[in-house]
Design an enzyme around this catalytic site. Structure first.
Site, PDB file in Angstrom:
ATOM      1  CD  GLU A 120      -0.765 -10.022  -5.224  1.00 51.48           C
ATOM      2  OE1 GLU A 120      -0.861  -8.815  -5.555  1.00 51.48           O
ATOM      3  OE2 GLU A 120      -1.205 -10.940  -5.898  1.00 51.48           O
ATOM      4  CB  THR A 168      -7.590 -10.719  -8.264  1.00 51.74           C
ATOM      5  OG1 THR A 168      -6.665 -10.601  -9.346  1.00 51.74           O
ATOM      6  CG2 THR A 168      -7.309 -11.979  -7.484  1.00 51.74           C
TER       7      THR A 168
HETATM    8  N1  LIG Z   1       1.742  -1.922  -8.384  1.00 51.47           N
HETATM    9  C1  LIG Z   1       0.569  -2.320  -8.859  1.00 51.47           C
HETATM   10  N2  LIG Z   1       0.497  -2.914 -10.066  1.00 51.47           N
HETATM   11  C2  LIG Z   1      -0.689  -3.294 -10.568  1.00 51.47           C
HETATM   12  N3  LIG Z   1      -1.866  -3.125  -9.965  1.00 51.47           N
HETATM   13  C3  LIG Z   1      -1.853  -2.545  -8.753  1.00 51.47           C
HETATM   14  C4  LIG Z   1      -0.642  -2.128  -8.154  1.00 51.47           C
HETATM   15  N4  LIG Z   1      -0.948  -1.609  -6.939  1.00 51.47           N
HETATM   16  C5  LIG Z   1      -2.276  -1.678  -6.807  1.00 51.47           C
HETATM   17  N5  LIG Z   1      -2.836  -2.234  -7.887  1.00 51.47           N
HETATM   18  C6  LIG Z   1      -4.276  -2.473  -8.085  1.00 51.47           C
HETATM   19  O1  LIG Z   1      -4.474  -3.893  -8.126  1.00 51.47           O
HETATM   20  C7  LIG Z   1      -5.532  -4.221  -9.006  1.00 51.47           C
HETATM   21  C8  LIG Z   1      -5.022  -5.234 -10.018  1.00 51.47           C
HETATM   22  O2  LIG Z   1      -4.658  -6.363  -9.337  1.00 51.47           O
HETATM   23  P1  LIG Z   1      -5.175  -7.758  -9.792  1.00 51.47           P
HETATM   24  O3  LIG Z   1      -6.641  -7.713 -10.041  1.00 51.47           O
HETATM   25  O4  LIG Z   1      -4.647  -8.718  -8.796  1.00 51.47           O
HETATM   26  O5  LIG Z   1      -4.433  -7.889 -11.207  1.00 51.47           O
HETATM   27  P2  LIG Z   1      -3.689  -9.129 -11.708  1.00 51.47           P
HETATM   28  O6  LIG Z   1      -4.752 -10.160 -11.910  1.00 51.47           O
HETATM   29  O7  LIG Z   1      -3.070  -8.781 -13.000  1.00 51.47           O
HETATM   30  O8  LIG Z   1      -2.713  -9.424 -10.627  1.00 51.47           O
HETATM   31  C9  LIG Z   1      -5.957  -2.945  -9.688  1.00 51.47           C
HETATM   32  O9  LIG Z   1      -7.105  -2.489  -9.023  1.00 51.47           O
HETATM   33  C10 LIG Z   1      -4.795  -2.003  -9.441  1.00 51.47           C
HETATM   34  O10 LIG Z   1      -5.201  -0.660  -9.361  1.00 51.47           O
HETATM   35  N1  LIG Z   2      -4.983 -17.666  -6.728  1.00 48.35           N
HETATM   36  C1  LIG Z   2      -5.409 -16.357  -7.100  1.00 48.35           C
HETATM   37  C2  LIG Z   2      -4.478 -15.848  -8.169  1.00 48.35           C
HETATM   38  C3  LIG Z   2      -4.838 -14.504  -8.733  1.00 48.35           C
HETATM   39  O1  LIG Z   2      -3.927 -14.221  -9.769  1.00 48.35           O
HETATM   40  P1  LIG Z   2      -4.021 -12.878 -10.620  1.00 48.35           P
HETATM   41  O2  LIG Z   2      -2.878 -12.939 -11.559  1.00 48.35           O
HETATM   42  O3  LIG Z   2      -5.327 -12.893 -11.310  1.00 48.35           O
HETATM   43  O4  LIG Z   2      -3.911 -11.758  -9.633  1.00 48.35           O
HETATM   44  C4  LIG Z   2      -6.835 -16.459  -7.649  1.00 48.35           C
HETATM   45  O5  LIG Z   2      -7.056 -17.323  -8.492  1.00 48.35           O
HETATM   46  O6  LIG Z   2      -7.709 -15.718  -7.183  1.00 48.35           O
END
Ligand SMILES: Nc1ncnc2c1ncn2[C@@H]1O[C@H](COP(=O)(O)OP(=O)(O)O)[C@@H](O)[C@H]1O
Ligand SMILES: N[C@@H](CCOP(=O)(O)O)C(=O)O
Length: 291
Positions: A120, A168
Site C-alpha cells: 500500500e 487515494t
Molecule cells: N495490484 C494493484 N491493483 C490495483 N492498483 C494498483 C496495483 N498496484 C499498483 N496499483 C496502483 O494503485 C493505484 C490505485 O490504488 P488506490 O487509489 O489505492 O485504489 P483503491 O482506492 O481502489 O485502493 C493506481 O494508480 C494503480 O495503478
Molecule cells: N484510510 C484510507 C483508505 C483508502 O482506501 P481506498 O480503498 O480508497 O484505497 C483513506 O481514506 O485514505
C-alpha cells in the site's frame, strides 16, 4: 502454483478514518503465484490498463520483496483501481497470503497485515493497514499502531461504484489538518457506536456510527452527486451511508432485505447526475482464501 482470492474492502466507515475496515463478499482479485528466480507481474481484468506491471510500482512487488519470495504473479483484477474498494490492497493481501504459503514462510494472518501494507505504501505514500487487514482477516477490523483487532460481523451492505476516478493519494490531500474538539467528541461517540453495532450484528447501530463531520464532507466534493445519492439511499432504507475508503464508491449499511431497493435508488440518483455506476449487494465477508 497457488491461487488466492482476496476480497474488496471498505475502509474508514465514516467515523473510523484510517482505522476501520470491512471485507466485502464481492468483488475480489484472483492472484496466482508460482516460484521464479525474479519477480514478474502480469495484470488482467478490471482497469488493468491503468495498473503497472513493474514490480517496483505494483503493490504485489513490494510484498514479494518483503517476504523474499520472488515469483511470477498473475493478477486478475475484479476490483477496479482507484475505486475506494481497496483495489491495490486486495492484490497485496492475496500476494501476501499466497507467497507466505508458496514459500512456507510460516507467518500468521495477523503477521501478514504489515507485510501487505508495504504494498500500500507503494501507491498511496502511506503504509495504512485499514484495507489490507480486512482483506486478509475478513470481517470488521480495527487497525491501530498497536496491531489489528477483528470482529466476525455480518452486516448487509450496498457498495455503489460510480464511473469516476478518485485516487487515494489525491483524496488524502483534501483531508483537513485540524478538527474542533466538539468534532473529536462526536467522532469518538460514533466510532464506539459502530464498534458496538459490529459486535452485536446490529445494522442500526453500525449505520448510526458511520456519521462523520471531519473527513467525509471534504471528500464528498470529489464525488458528483454524493449528497443526493446518500439521501436517496437513506430514503430507501439504509441505516447509514458514507464514502467507502477514499471514494468514489458510496457505501450503505442496512437491514436484510433492503439491499435491492437501496442499490436501485443509488444507481438511479447517480444516473440523474449523468454518472454511470454499478452496485454490489454484499454482506461483510471472509478474508483471502487459498484454492
Ligand atoms: N495490484 C494493484 N491493483 C490495483 N492498483 C494498483 C496495483 N498496484 C499498483 N496499483 C496502483 O494503485 C493505484 C490505485 O490504488 P488506490 O487509489 O489505492 O485504489 P483503491 O482506492 O481502489 O485502493 C493506481 O494508480 C494503480 O495503478
Ligand atoms: N484510510 C484510507 C483508505 C483508502 O482506501 P481506498 O480503498 O480508497 O484505497 C483513506 O481514506 O485514505
Amino acid at each position: 502454483m497457488l491461487t488466492v482470492r482476496a476480497p474488496a474492502t471498505s475502509a474508514n466507515l465514516g467515523s473510523g478514518f484510517d482505522v476501520f475496515g470491512v471485507a466485502l463478499e464481492r468483488p475480489a482479485d484472483i492472484v496466482r503465484v508460482s516460484k521464479a528466480d525474479r519477480t514478474t507481474i502480469e495484470v488482467t481484468g478490471a482497469g488493468s490498463q491503468f495498473i503497472p506491471e513493474d514490480p517496483e510500482k505494483n503493490t504485489v512487488g513490494a510484498v514479494a520483496e518483503a517476504l523474499s519470495a520472488p515469483a511470477h504473479i498473475q493478477i486478475d483484477k475484479g476490483v477496479r483501481p482507484a475505486s475506494g474498494l481497496g483495489s491495490s490492497a486486495a492484490s497485496a493481501a492475496a500476494a501476501a497470503v499466497g507467497l507466505n504459503a508458496l514459500y512456507d514462510r510460516g507467518y500468521s494472518r495477523e503477521e501478514l497485515v504489515p507485510v501487505a501494507a508495504k504494498g500500500e505504501a507503494v501507491v498511496s505514500g502511506d503504509a495504512h493497514d485499514d484495507n489490507v487487514a480486512p482483506s486478509i482477516l475478513g470481517g470488521f477490523t480495527i487497525a491501530t499502531e498497536s496491531g489489528v483487532r477483528q470482529v466476525d460481523a455480518s452486516i448487509p451492505l450496498v457498495a455503489c461504484l460510480p464511473d469516476i476516478v478518485v485516487s487515494t493519494r489525491d483524496a488524502r490531500r483534501v483531508v483537513p489538518e485540524h478538527a474542533r474538539v466538539e468534532q473529536l467528541v462526536e467522532t469518538v461517540g460514533n466510532a464506539a457506536t459502530l464498534t458496538t453495532g459490529m459486535h452485536r450484528d446490529d445494522p442500526g447501530l453500525v449505520g448510526e456510527g458511520m456519521h462523520d463531520t471531519v473527513v467525509t464532507p471534504a471528500r464528498a466534493k470529489l464525488i458528483d452527486g454524493y449528497e443526493s445519492v446518500r439521501e436517496a439511499a437513506l430514503a430507501a432504507g439504509a441505516t447509514g451511508v458514507t464514502i467507502s475508503g477514499a471514494g468514489p464508491t458510496v457505501i450503505a449499511a442496512c437491514y436484510e432485505g433492503s439491499q435491492r431497493a437501496i442499490a436501485s435508488a443509488m444507481l438511479d440518483t447517480f444516473g440523474e447526475h449523468d454518472v454511470e455506476a454499478r452496485a454490489y449487494q454484499s454482506r461483510i465477508g471472509r478474508g483471502a482464501q487459498i484454492y
